[in-house]
Structures are given as C-alpha cells and as structure tokens.
Design an enzyme around this catalytic site. Structure first.
Site, short mmCIF file in Angstrom:
data_model
loop_
_atom_site.label_atom_id
_atom_site.label_comp_id
_atom_site.label_asym_id
_atom_site.label_seq_id
_atom_site.Cartn_x
_atom_site.Cartn_y
_atom_site.Cartn_z
N HIS A 185 0.90 -1.17 0.00
CA HIS A 185 0.00 0.00 0.00
C HIS A 185 0.92 1.20 0.00
CE1 HIS A 185 -3.17 2.83 1.03
NE2 HIS A 185 -2.31 3.35 1.88
N GLU A 265 -7.61 -3.02 -1.30
CA GLU A 265 -7.87 -2.66 0.10
C GLU A 265 -8.27 -1.19 0.26
OE1 GLU A 265 -5.31 -4.44 3.50
OE2 GLU A 265 -4.45 -2.50 2.98
N ARG A 268 -11.32 4.93 1.40
CA ARG A 268 -11.99 6.08 0.81
C ARG A 268 -12.92 5.74 -0.35
NH1 ARG A 268 -9.01 10.40 1.12
NH2 ARG A 268 -7.25 8.99 1.37
N ARG A 304 -9.75 16.89 7.89
CA ARG A 304 -9.00 16.81 6.62
C ARG A 304 -8.58 18.18 6.07
NH1 ARG A 304 -10.24 14.73 2.31
NH2 ARG A 304 -8.43 13.39 2.03
N TYR A 308 -4.64 18.40 6.01
CA TYR A 308 -3.97 18.20 4.72
C TYR A 308 -4.26 19.33 3.74
CZ TYR A 308 -4.72 13.36 6.39
OH TYR A 308 -4.81 12.21 7.13
N CYS A 335 -11.86 27.00 19.10
CA CYS A 335 -11.07 28.16 19.49
C CYS A 335 -9.68 28.06 18.87
CB CYS A 335 -11.02 28.19 21.01
SG CYS A 335 -10.60 29.80 21.60
N GLU A 336 -9.64 28.01 17.55
CA GLU A 336 -8.38 27.88 16.81
C GLU A 336 -8.57 28.55 15.45
OE1 GLU A 336 -5.61 25.19 16.69
OE2 GLU A 336 -6.09 24.13 18.56
N TYR A 371 -12.88 9.17 6.58
CA TYR A 371 -11.98 9.98 7.40
C TYR A 371 -12.65 11.25 7.93
CZ TYR A 371 -8.81 6.77 5.06
OH TYR A 371 -8.21 5.64 4.57
N1 LLP Z 1 -4.50 0.06 3.50
C1 LLP Z 1 -3.59 0.56 4.34
C2 LLP Z 1 -2.53 -0.29 4.87
C3 LLP Z 1 -3.64 1.91 4.70
O1 LLP Z 1 -2.72 2.41 5.53
C4 LLP Z 1 -4.68 2.72 4.20
C5 LLP Z 1 -4.76 4.12 4.58
C6 LLP Z 1 -5.62 2.14 3.33
C7 LLP Z 1 -5.51 0.81 2.99
C8 LLP Z 1 -6.78 2.92 2.77
O2 LLP Z 1 -6.41 4.03 2.03
P1 LLP Z 1 -7.55 4.79 1.18
O3 LLP Z 1 -8.05 3.81 0.15
O4 LLP Z 1 -8.63 5.14 2.10
O5 LLP Z 1 -6.85 5.97 0.59
N2 LLP Z 1 -6.64 10.00 6.72
C9 LLP Z 1 -6.19 10.25 5.35
C10 LLP Z 1 -5.73 9.04 4.64
C11 LLP Z 1 -4.67 8.27 5.38
C12 LLP Z 1 -4.83 6.87 5.08
C13 LLP Z 1 -3.91 5.99 5.85
N3 LLP Z 1 -3.95 4.66 5.39
C14 LLP Z 1 -7.22 11.06 4.60
O6 LLP Z 1 -8.11 11.61 5.23
O7 LLP Z 1 -7.13 11.21 3.38
#
Ligand code: LLP
Length: 392
Positions: A185, A265, A268, A304, A308, A335-336, A371
């Site tokens: 990943h 896997e 999102r 988010r 980011y 308060c930020e 997220y």
């Molecule tokens: N597999 C593993 C091992 C991961 O670490 C992650 C995400 C995923 C799958 C799923 O990734 P996705 O398909 O959702 O992009 N919080 C951040 C994203 C950080 C994701 C960390 N790992 C956001 O809000 O965009």
C-alpha cells in the site's frame, strides 16, 4: 455543484430529528462502489475510513472482508459480525493491546516491520494460531494525495524496506512461519505511471520472496484509490486500474505456476462519496473583504482540511445551479484560527460559492463518508456528532 446524496427534504428531516452536526451516509452509494470493484478476488475494506457499525455490517453483507490496524479495530470488526478469518491485522508494530487481542482471536496478520516477525512467532508459540503471514513492503518509492499520507520511500515509516525482504522471509522460515503473501500500500491517490511502477515492483518482490523460501498465494495492492473531491475532476479509470492488477497477477501466477488471490484494500473509494456532514450556519460576518459563515461543525468533526488542506465541496440546502452566490469562507466554532473548512494546501483561505446565508441555514460538506467521523475528536469538550446510515 455536487449532487447531494439524498433529497434536501430528507436531509432537513434528519437534521431536525438528530441535530447537527450530523454525518449522513447513503447505503446505495456504498453498494454501488462495491459493485464497481467486482473482478478482484477479495475486497478488503480499510475500516479506518469509517467504522460505523452499520457501515461495517452493510459491507460484510456485500461480501467485503476487512482490515484492522489496532486492537480497537479488531474489536469493532468482530462486533459487526466479522469472523476472525475475515479480518487481517495490518500494522508496523504490535502494541500490547494488539498482542492480547491476537492471542484471544487468532487472526491473519500483515507485518509492516521486520522486528514483528520474531514477536509474532513468539505469540504463536505460546497461543497457537495461523503461521501464514503477509509482509507489507516499502518498495523504496511512494505516492500520496498529501505529503502526510505518502506511504513509500525512506521518509515513510511504513512497511519492510524492499532490500530486507529476502532476509525477512528467511527469518520467518527460521521461526516456523510461512510468508504466503505480499502487500504494497504505497499511497493515497493513484496515477497510472505510478501504478505501472507499483505492479512491476510487486512482480519483482514476489520473485525475490519466493527464492528466499516464501510461498506466495496472496497479493494485495493496498488501497489509495482516489475519488473526485472537486467538481469536474475525472473519476478513477477503474477498467485500467483493474487491468493493471489483473495482468500483474496473471504474470506472477504463470511464473510461480499456481493460482494467486488478488486483493484490493480501499477505504476512501468505498465510503467517501456515500457521506456528507450536515452543519447549521449560526451566523455570518464580514471581516474586511472576507465573508465568514460560522457553522456548528468544526475540525473536531472533519480534520481533513486543517490537516492536509483537503478540499471538500460545500453546498447549502436549497441551493441550485441557478442560485446567486458569493465567495464565502466556512469556519467552525473551535477556538483555533485553523478551524476553517475552505482552505488550500498551504492553509490559505479558499472561499467557496455559497448563497446569502443566515442563522439556521443548513450546509452540506460533501464526500465526508471517509476519514470524517473516524478521525473526529472531542477537542474543546465537544461531544462526538451522531451518524446516520440511510438505506432505501
Ligand atoms: N491500506 C492501508 C494499509 C492503509 O494504511 C490505508 C490508509 C488504506 C488501505 C486505505 O487508504 P484509502 O483507500 O482510504 O486511501 N486520513 C487520510 C488518509 C490516510 C490513510 C492511511 N492509510 C485522509 O483523510 O485522506
């Protein structure tokens, strides 16, 4: 303007019934996304994106298995009805709570650090359980929608460095474990040149692992499938994405002379577009040239943008393409100064086109099914917001 996942009438009723801020999810959108990913042997949902029990139950009913990154996520999956064999623990460490959970529920693991090999072997010596393991590899390069989510290369803490793969497989063999799969990943966000590199790396890594004593049967391409957060952004070309992985699987299966199970896997991709965060405008004010709508949701509900500089489109209930709008900054109650939903990646204000707003108007922050709630906090002593899954 983005289409809303449910009619305005329904959203108004939900806000009246449950209060705001409120996360609303549509089961229909999740079903559609699962259907689109057909063709992979297994869809493994990264529940870190959204582990609402009803979302997990819905995904399980659709045949989607699950990934867990902590003892808590293992427990959430079990509580939603998942069998231990349908859960893979993927992490770069075993903390003590995770070891305890794995002792109680012998479920498969995907190890992201070399030191976990001996720790896992010791656990299995004491308490039995699966001896087949997956290794998560850092192929030496990475990708991500923002620097903070880049998951490859030497500046990423994730995965076993590719040059140590041979040694790790041999260490696993010496401990009585069998490496039966590899996992890559390497980023949230996909472009196709990058994907070609990832697929090539997977093939090379499989050969190295196999020579060192692994018996590769499972490949996981991880998650990171993007969704169009902005209007007009193209959707991921799933046909091409699937083709790249299927061809890689085929080549590896031929070279190894056995059937290979291919997993994807995503977090999102399955849930982001199924959700919106409904928030009430509590007032509008003008500071110099900037118009602020102050709402009852803040970065404790959706981190988010603050974390980011992520873009989430915002629309007002009742707003249509023909509604007159003016540039508006949408900010939360925390308060930020950074509690603002409409910012760019450098944190500069990036107003969005919204109608004239007054206290009581409802706004939708789109694509917050992933997220959003799962990264929420209770900062400033605020309660967690309610979540509703609408099915039918
Ligand atoms: N597999 C593993 C091992 C991961 O670490 C992650 C995400 C995923 C799958 C799923 O990734 P996705 O398909 O959702 O992009 N919080 C951040 C994203 C950080 C994701 C960390 N790992 C956001 O809000 O965009």
């Amino acid at each position: 303007m983005k289409a809303r996942i449910l009619p305005d009438e329904t959203l108004r009723k939900l806000a009246a019934q449950h209060g705001t801020p409120l996360y609303v999810y549509s089961a229909a959108v999740i079903r559609e996304r699962v259907r689109e990913l057909g063709g992979f042997d297994r869809i493994r949902y990264a529940q870190k994106a959204n582990a609402h029990p009803e979302v997990l139950r819905l995904l399980r009913s659709l045949g989607v298995v699950v990934d867990a990154v902590s003892a808590g996520e293992v427990r959430q999956a079990l509580a939603a009805g998942y069998q231990p064999s349908e859960i893979v623990y993927t992490a770069d460490l075993f903390d003590r709570r995770a070891l305890e959970e794995l002792r109680r529920h012998p479920l498969p693991v995907n190890l992201g650090s070399d030191f976990m090999i001996e720790q896992y072997a010791e656990l299995r010596e004491k308490s039995g359980g699966p001896r087949d393991i997956l290794l998560r590899i850092n192929p030496g390069f990475g990708h991500g929608h923002a620097r903070k989510v880049n998951t490859g290369g030497e500046t990423s803490k994730h995965g076993i460095w590719f040059e140590q793969l041979r040694d790790c497989v041999q260490r696993a063999v010496r401990c009585g474990l069998r490496v039966h799969g590899l996992h890559l990943h390497i980023g949230s966000g996909t472009d196709f040149d990058h994907l070609v590199r990832v697929c090539q790396a997977m093939e090379q890594l499989c050969m190295v692992a196999e020579e060192a004593g692994a018996h590769i049967e499972v490949l996981s391409g991880g998650g990171g499938l993007p969704i169009p957060y902005r209007m007009g952004e193209p959707r991921l070309d799933l046909v091409r994405y699937k083709a790249a992985w299927m061809e890689t699987r085929q080549r590896i299966a031929q070279r190894l002379g056995r059937t290979i199970t291919l997993e994807v896997e995503p977090g999102r991709y399955l849930v982001a577009e199924s959700g919106l965060l409904l928030t009430e405008v509590r007032g509008v004010k003008q500071s110099g040239s900037v118009r602020y709508a102050i709402v009852d949701a803040g970065f404790h509900n959706l981190i988010r943008p603050a974390m980011y500089g992520a873009y989430h489109q915002i629309s007002a209930l009742g707003q249509t393409e023909r509604t007159a709008t003016r540039p508006t900054v949408v900010a939360g109650p925390r308060c930020e100064s950074g509690d603002v939903f409409t910012v760019d990646t450098l944190g500069h204000l990036l107003p969005q086109a919204l109608p004239d707003l007054t206290c009581g108007d409802l706004l939708c922050i789109h694509d917050t099914g992933a997220y959003g709630a799962s990264m929420a906090s209770t900062y400033n002593a605020q309660p967690l917001a309610a979540e509703v899954l609408v099915d039918g």
